[in-house]
Motif scaffolding. Structure first.
Motif, PDB file in Angstrom:
ATOM      1  N   GLY A   1      -9.493  -8.832  -4.833  1.00 22.18           N
ATOM      2  CA  GLY A   1      -8.703  -8.663  -3.619  1.00 22.18           C
ATOM      3  C   GLY A   1      -9.284  -9.456  -2.458  1.00 22.18           C
ATOM      4  O   GLY A   1      -8.542 -10.089  -1.687  1.00 22.18           O
ATOM      5  N   ALA A   2     -10.611  -9.432  -2.319  1.00 21.07           N
ATOM      6  CA  ALA A   2     -11.266 -10.206  -1.270  1.00 21.07           C
ATOM      7  C   ALA A   2     -11.031 -11.695  -1.474  1.00 21.07           C
ATOM      8  O   ALA A   2     -10.781 -12.449  -0.517  1.00 21.07           O
ATOM      9  CB  ALA A   2     -12.763  -9.901  -1.257  1.00 21.07           C
ATOM     10  N   LEU A   3     -11.084 -12.138  -2.737  1.00 21.72           N
ATOM     11  CA  LEU A   3     -10.844 -13.555  -3.045  1.00 21.72           C
ATOM     12  C   LEU A   3      -9.405 -13.942  -2.712  1.00 21.72           C
ATOM     13  O   LEU A   3      -9.148 -15.034  -2.195  1.00 21.72           O
ATOM     14  CB  LEU A   3     -11.141 -13.815  -4.518  1.00 21.72           C
ATOM     15  N   ALA A   4      -8.462 -13.045  -2.995  1.00 21.11           N
ATOM     16  CA  ALA A   4      -7.057 -13.326  -2.688  1.00 21.11           C
ATOM     17  C   ALA A   4      -6.866 -13.542  -1.190  1.00 21.11           C
ATOM     18  O   ALA A   4      -6.069 -14.384  -0.764  1.00 21.11           O
ATOM     19  CB  ALA A   4      -6.172 -12.183  -3.187  1.00 21.11           C
TER      20      ALA A   4
ATOM     21  N   ARG B   1       0.837  -1.199   0.000  1.00 21.43           N
ATOM     22  CA  ARG B   1       0.000   0.000   0.000  1.00 21.43           C
ATOM     23  C   ARG B   1       0.880   1.260   0.000  1.00 21.43           C
ATOM     24  O   ARG B   1       0.586   2.231  -0.697  1.00 21.43           O
ATOM     25  CB  ARG B   1      -0.927  -0.012   1.213  1.00 21.43           C
ATOM     26  N   GLY B   2       1.961   1.227   0.768  1.00 22.57           N
ATOM     27  CA  GLY B   2       2.866   2.365   0.804  1.00 22.57           C
ATOM     28  C   GLY B   2       3.551   2.615  -0.522  1.00 22.57           C
ATOM     29  O   GLY B   2       3.710   3.766  -0.949  1.00 22.57           O
ATOM     30  N   LEU B   3       3.958   1.547  -1.213  1.00 26.07           N
ATOM     31  CA  LEU B   3       4.584   1.702  -2.521  1.00 26.07           C
ATOM     32  C   LEU B   3       3.568   2.136  -3.573  1.00 26.07           C
ATOM     33  O   LEU B   3       3.881   2.934  -4.462  1.00 26.07           O
ATOM     34  CB  LEU B   3       5.249   0.387  -2.939  1.00 26.07           C
ATOM     35  N   ALA B   4       2.348   1.611  -3.482  1.00 24.30           N
ATOM     36  CA  ALA B   4       1.305   2.030  -4.423  1.00 24.30           C
ATOM     37  C   ALA B   4       1.027   3.516  -4.293  1.00 24.30           C
ATOM     38  O   ALA B   4       0.691   4.192  -5.273  1.00 24.30           O
ATOM     39  CB  ALA B   4       0.027   1.219  -4.184  1.00 24.30           C
ATOM     40  N   LEU B   5       1.182   4.038  -3.081  1.00 21.57           N
ATOM     41  CA  LEU B   5       0.956   5.466  -2.852  1.00 21.57           C
ATOM     42  C   LEU B   5       1.934   6.319  -3.651  1.00 21.57           C
ATOM     43  O   LEU B   5       1.601   7.428  -4.070  1.00 21.57           O
ATOM     44  CB  LEU B   5       1.078   5.772  -1.360  1.00 21.57           C
ATOM     45  N   LEU B   6       3.149   5.806  -3.875  1.00 16.34           N
ATOM     46  CA  LEU B   6       4.115   6.527  -4.713  1.00 16.34           C
ATOM     47  C   LEU B   6       3.598   6.632  -6.143  1.00 16.34           C
ATOM     48  O   LEU B   6       3.688   7.695  -6.774  1.00 16.34           O
ATOM     49  CB  LEU B   6       5.466   5.820  -4.688  1.00 16.34           C
TER      50      LEU B   6
ATOM     51  N   LEU C   1      -3.895  -1.359  -8.049  1.00 11.53           N
ATOM     52  CA  LEU C   1      -3.324  -1.962  -6.844  1.00 11.53           C
ATOM     53  C   LEU C   1      -4.112  -1.541  -5.606  1.00 11.53           C
ATOM     54  O   LEU C   1      -4.412  -2.363  -4.735  1.00 11.53           O
ATOM     55  CB  LEU C   1      -1.862  -1.554  -6.689  1.00 11.53           C
ATOM     56  N   PHE C   2      -4.440  -0.253  -5.523  1.00  8.26           N
ATOM     57  CA  PHE C   2      -5.205   0.223  -4.381  1.00  8.26           C
ATOM     58  C   PHE C   2      -6.582  -0.439  -4.335  1.00  8.26           C
ATOM     59  O   PHE C   2      -7.095  -0.749  -3.253  1.00  8.26           O
ATOM     60  CB  PHE C   2      -5.360   1.747  -4.437  1.00  8.26           C
ATOM     61  N   SER C   3      -7.173  -0.666  -5.484  1.00 13.13           N
ATOM     62  CA  SER C   3      -8.474  -1.337  -5.523  1.00 13.13           C
ATOM     63  C   SER C   3      -8.367  -2.765  -5.003  1.00 13.13           C
ATOM     64  O   SER C   3      -9.198  -3.222  -4.213  1.00 13.13           O
ATOM     65  CB  SER C   3      -9.025  -1.338  -6.949  1.00 13.13           C
ATOM     66  N   LEU C   4      -7.344  -3.478  -5.431  1.00 13.13           N
ATOM     67  CA  LEU C   4      -7.123  -4.837  -4.930  1.00 13.13           C
ATOM     68  C   LEU C   4      -6.931  -4.833  -3.414  1.00 13.13           C
ATOM     69  O   LEU C   4      -7.499  -5.661  -2.691  1.00 13.13           O
ATOM     70  CB  LEU C   4      -5.893  -5.445  -5.605  1.00 13.13           C
ATOM     71  N   LEU C   5      -6.125  -3.885  -2.936  1.00 12.11           N
ATOM     72  CA  LEU C   5      -5.840  -3.812  -1.511  1.00 12.11           C
ATOM     73  C   LEU C   5      -7.077  -3.419  -0.708  1.00 12.11           C
ATOM     74  O   LEU C   5      -7.286  -3.914   0.411  1.00 12.11           O
ATOM     75  CB  LEU C   5      -4.714  -2.805  -1.267  1.00 12.11           C
ATOM     76  N   PHE C   6      -7.912  -2.532  -1.271  1.00 11.18           N
ATOM     77  CA  PHE C   6      -9.126  -2.138  -0.565  1.00 11.18           C
ATOM     78  C   PHE C   6     -10.059  -3.343  -0.430  1.00 11.18           C
ATOM     79  O   PHE C   6     -10.660  -3.557   0.630  1.00 11.18           O
ATOM     80  CB  PHE C   6      -9.834  -1.004  -1.295  1.00 11.18           C
ATOM     81  N   GLY C   7     -10.183  -4.123  -1.494  1.00 11.69           N
ATOM     82  CA  GLY C   7     -11.017  -5.314  -1.428  1.00 11.69           C
ATOM     83  C   GLY C   7     -10.499  -6.317  -0.414  1.00 11.69           C
ATOM     84  O   GLY C   7     -11.274  -6.899   0.364  1.00 11.69           O
ATOM     85  N   ALA C   8      -9.179  -6.520  -0.401  1.00 12.13           N
ATOM     86  CA  ALA C   8      -8.588  -7.427   0.589  1.00 12.13           C
ATOM     87  C   ALA C   8      -8.804  -6.899   1.996  1.00 12.13           C
ATOM     88  O   ALA C   8      -9.148  -7.652   2.918  1.00 12.13           O
ATOM     89  CB  ALA C   8      -7.095  -7.595   0.301  1.00 12.13           C
ATOM     90  N   GLY C   9      -8.621  -5.584   2.176  1.00 11.62           N
ATOM     91  CA  GLY C   9      -8.818  -4.991   3.494  1.00 11.62           C
ATOM     92  C   GLY C   9     -10.247  -5.121   3.982  1.00 11.62           C
ATOM     93  O   GLY C   9     -10.498  -5.377   5.174  1.00 11.62           O
ATOM     94  N   LEU C  10     -11.197  -4.971   3.065  1.00 10.15           N
ATOM     95  CA  LEU C  10     -12.602  -5.115   3.440  1.00 10.15           C
ATOM     96  C   LEU C  10     -12.893  -6.550   3.877  1.00 10.15           C
ATOM     97  O   LEU C  10     -13.602  -6.788   4.867  1.00 10.15           O
ATOM     98  CB  LEU C  10     -13.494  -4.726   2.259  1.00 10.15           C
ATOM     99  N   ALA C  11     -12.314  -7.520   3.162  1.00  8.39           N
ATOM    100  CA  ALA C  11     -12.503  -8.927   3.523  1.00  8.39           C
ATOM    101  C   ALA C  11     -11.837  -9.249   4.857  1.00  8.39           C
ATOM    102  O   ALA C  11     -12.381 -10.034   5.662  1.00  8.39           O
ATOM    103  CB  ALA C  11     -11.938  -9.826   2.427  1.00  8.39           C
ATOM    104  N   ILE C  12     -10.675  -8.661   5.116  1.00 11.94           N
ATOM    105  CA  ILE C  12      -9.991  -8.874   6.395  1.00 11.94           C
ATOM    106  C   ILE C  12     -10.848  -8.352   7.544  1.00 11.94           C
ATOM    107  O   ILE C  12     -11.036  -9.021   8.568  1.00 11.94           O
ATOM    108  CB  ILE C  12      -8.609  -8.195   6.381  1.00 11.94           C
ATOM    109  N   GLN C  13     -11.388  -7.131   7.381  1.00 15.83           N
ATOM    110  CA  GLN C  13     -12.280  -6.567   8.397  1.00 15.83           C
ATOM    111  C   GLN C  13     -13.497  -7.465   8.602  1.00 15.83           C
ATOM    112  O   GLN C  13     -13.917  -7.723   9.732  1.00 15.83           O
ATOM    113  CB  GLN C  13     -12.739  -5.170   7.970  1.00 15.83           C
TER     114      GLN C  13
END
Length: 381
Positions: free
Chosen positions: A225-228, A24-29, A77-89
């Motif tokens: 991302g959620a599936l991952a 997420r930090g690298l994607a921010l760049l 990348l941010f979209s994938l990470l947001f989906g994964a983060g939502l699934a983690i929550q």
């Protein structure tokens, strides 16, 4: 476990997955690089004109590299990470009877932040789209894994179909865009805060179709991302991640060079994500990339800070550099802001559990003030 069910809480710092924060930090760049070049330096609509102003060779080279390797890939990348983060929550709230209401509140709060950002700070906002997509995706998380596996490619295929045959009347005419760019260059470069605010609000109807055009992709990548996360891919051994990431990166790059940008961008983003997480799982990778984890933990705060800082640098109520810099100079400013955030994030998180906006987001989600300072045990760690 019963206490957790009765009193759901945010993820503690020690429970975070560092590799995801690194990515997420690298994607921010990538996000700040594209935003500063395409949306703060000049009008966002300038990239859609077939004839662009001539630029210096170095600017052309830098712009080409950003277009091929970074543009849209960072947001994917941010979209994938947001989906994964939502699934983690979602999974971490499994024992709470308030799971659905808490996650809906989380997304509604994000929507409120996004609308404030969109209207008052910068209309290149992505938070509003992410909140709406998250509300759409949330019901899928209550279903079985196969539902995610079926829905993700379905939405991505819909996105690819829209790219191949855009709906008629979705975008304004070339004459409208040309006139709008002229107005943007004048007002953003010389206008005061209220002038910029009024023009920003007038721009929103022109920007909404751009979001509609990629909305199916956002949903598809959220689901992917959620599936991952659900399949355990994100926690796979480094060798497996690298063995998947390398061919995805190569194939994605080949498709982009061949002109199949829409599909190539998705594959390249998947490749980037797998390779970076794979490296970040290695001990040597933690030393190499660990500096990006604090940025990722404070991505929300840093994203909004970038908008405030770059708005002041480029708009008339600040330094007024809009339309006056080449690609390379603007990129250098964006990278400088990012480097400053690297040091700021690391220093902030030595003392506090969350970034300031992350703390406010969690507090509004749970309805009670969250502890901000590290506990003595966390401080020792």
């Amino acid at each position: 476990m019963a206490d957790d069910a009765a009193s759901p809480r945010p993820t503690r710092p020690a429970e975070r997955i560092d590799a995801i924060d690194v990515l997420r930090g690298l994607a921010l760049l990538g996000v700040v690089a594209i935003n500063v070049v395409n949306e703060f330096r000049v009008s966002i609509f300038e990239q859609f004109l077939s004839r662009k102003p001539s630029t210096a060779p170095i600017d052309s080279a830098v712009e080409t590299i950003l277009t091929l390797a970074v543009e849209m890939k960072a947001l994917a990348l941010f979209s994938l990470l947001f989906g994964a983060g939502l699934a983690i929550q979602f999974d971490r709230l499994a024992n709470s009877e308030r799971r659905a209401s808490l996650l809906v509140r989380r997304l509604v709060v994000l929507l409120a932040f996004g609308l404030i950002h969109l209207c008052l700070i910068w209309n290149g906002d992505i938070l509003t789209e992410y909140a709406l997509a998250g509300l759409f995706v949330l019901p899928f998380l209550f279903g079985p894994r196969w539902l995610l596996a079926a829905a993700a490619p379905a939405f991505l295929v819909l996105y690819l179909a829209m790219q191949a045959a855009p709906p008629d009347g979705l975008f304004p005419s070339t004459a409208t865009v040309t006139q709008h760019i002229e107005d943007a260059t004048r007002i953003y470069a010389t206008g005061g805060f209220l002038d910029v605010l009024a023009f920003r609000l007038r721009e929103i109807p022109l920007i909404v179709p751009l979001h509609a055009f990629v909305f199916p992709r956002t949903i598809g990548l959220f689901l992917l991302g959620a599936l991952a996360w659900r399949t355990g891919i994100l926690q796979s051994p480094p060798r497996r991640l690298l063995s998947v990431g390398a061919p995805c990166t190569g194939l994605g790059a080949a498709l982009i060079l061949a002109g199949a940008d829409a599909l190539g961008t998705i594959l390249l983003a998947l490749g980037y994500g797998a390779v970076i997480i794979g490296i970040a799982h290695l001990e040597s990778g933690k030393k190499l990339l660990g500096w990006a984890a604090p940025l990722g933990r404070m991505a929300f705060t840093n994203y909004l800070m970038q908008s405030l800082i770059l708005g002041w640098i480029f708009y008339g109520y600040g330094l007024g550099l809009f339309g006056r810099l080449g690609v390379t100079s603007a990129l250098a400013i964006g990278v400088a802001v990012y480097i400053g955030q690297v040091f700021f994030s690391a220093r902030w998180l030595r003392r506090y559990r969350y970034g300031p906006v992350e703390w406010l987001w969690r507090t509004l989600m749970y309805g009670v003030p969250q502890p901000m300072l590290h506990s003595p045990i966390e401080a020792v760690r």
